[in-house]
Design an enzyme around this catalytic site. Structure first.
Site, PDB file in Angstrom:
ATOM      1  CG  LEU A 144       3.287  40.977  16.360  1.00  0.00           C
ATOM      2  CD1 LEU A 144       2.458  40.311  17.453  1.00  0.00           C
ATOM      3  CD2 LEU A 144       4.746  40.548  16.492  1.00  0.00           C
ATOM      4  CG  ASP A 145       5.544  38.269  10.140  1.00  0.00           C
ATOM      5  OD1 ASP A 145       5.682  39.435   9.760  1.00  0.00           O
ATOM      6  OD2 ASP A 145       6.479  37.470  10.345  1.00  0.00           O
ATOM      7  CE1 TYR A 146      -4.043  36.292   7.716  1.00  0.00           C
ATOM      8  CE2 TYR A 146      -2.940  34.156   7.598  1.00  0.00           C
ATOM      9  CZ  TYR A 146      -4.093  34.926   7.529  1.00  0.00           C
ATOM     10  OH  TYR A 146      -5.294  34.312   7.273  1.00  0.00           O
TER      11      TYR A 146
ATOM     12  CB  THR B 200       3.924  36.508  14.278  1.00  0.00           C
ATOM     13  OG1 THR B 200       4.859  36.104  13.281  1.00  0.00           O
ATOM     14  CG2 THR B 200       4.658  36.701  15.598  1.00  0.00           C
TER      15      THR B 200
ATOM     16  NE  ARG C 106       6.985  34.652  10.678  1.00  0.00           N
ATOM     17  CZ  ARG C 106       6.330  33.573  11.120  1.00  0.00           C
ATOM     18  NH1 ARG C 106       6.688  32.374  10.712  1.00  0.00           N
ATOM     19  NH2 ARG C 106       5.315  33.701  11.961  1.00  0.00           N
TER      20      ARG C 106
END
Ligand code: URA
Length: 240
Positions: free
Chosen positions: A100-102, A104, A190
């Site tokens: 998961l992104d930073y 998110t 995104r």
């Protein structure tokens, strides 16, 4: 006693499939003897060496973390940022299943089981990942349909997706919606919304297969329940 390729995969060294390839190539030794027979079983006392590296046999463990924003989901970060492992008070050598992104938040599985990781993240697994996205602007129905049918990212069309529960926010000229994907390209949600001109301002994964973080606080971790593990493995069966 367990099959050798399963024990290697459980150690986190590689997937079961890759362990089989390594065995066939003569890269696996048990108690000093090269083993190429795929059905070979080993016990806790056997010494296993793969590509010259001793394998430590460990019990597989499975956790769910409610990942908060502001940490990376790698085991260490070259920029020195906080990682999800800094949040998890667990001594075992575990790692995140996918990313998961930073920025998110949401459901993140952690394990030491290489085969499980492989099954959950393999593009063919088809496991649903559901996200709540807050995006700029009003997302029109046609735009949702276009995203659902698939759009080009990195020259490849994204798989069919589902968009549900669309809510428009008049004052902030923004939209909140649920998007369900069955793949996990890098920053996929995104980038999909960027492509159609609706940058994501907030993103949370609310479901991974059958697993949610309902009742959990951000940063909290729990064991995966046995029925969740069973269902995930069932959901990840390769489709023909
Ligand atoms: N899609 C994204 O854009 N980011 C995530 O962290 C997960 C899916």
């Amino acid at each position: 006693m367990d099959r050798l390729q399963k024990v290697i995969a459980n150690s986190g060294y590689c997937s079961r499939r890759h362990a089989e390839t390594l065995m066939e190539k003569g890269k696996v030794q048990v108690n000093g003897v090269t083993i190429t027979t795929l059905g070979t079983k080993v016990g806790k006392k056997d010494t296993i060496v793969v590509e010259g590296q001793p394998i430590t046999t460990v019990e597989p463990v499975y956790y769910v973390l409610y990942k908060p924003e502001g940490c990376v989901s790698t085991t260490d970060d070259e920029k020195g940022r906080k990682t999800v492992l800094d949040l998890v008070p667990i001594n075992e050598r575990i790692y995140p299943v996918g990313r998961l992104d930073y920025d998110t938040s949401g459901v993140l599985l952690l394990t030491n089981d290489g085969e499980f990781n492989h099954k959950m993240t393999h593009p063919k697994s088809g496991i649903e990942k559901e996200y709540v996205a807050h995006v700029e602007g009003f997302v029109r129905k046609e735009t949702s349909r276009k995203l659902e049918r698939g759009i080009k990212l990195d020259g490849h069309k994204t798989r069919r997706a589902r968009i549900q529960r669309v809510t428009y926010h008049k004052e902030s000229e923004s939209t909140t919606l649920h998007i369900i994907l069955t793949e996990g390209k890098n920053r996929q949600v995104r980038r999909m919304f960027d492509t159609v001109g609706h940058p994501v301002t907030k993103l949370r994964r609310v479901r991974f297969g059958c697993v949610t973080v309902e009742g959990m606080a951000k940063g909290e971790v729990r064991h995966l329940r046995p029925h969740e593990l069973k269902t995930l493995l069932h959901l990840a069966r390769p489709r023909t």
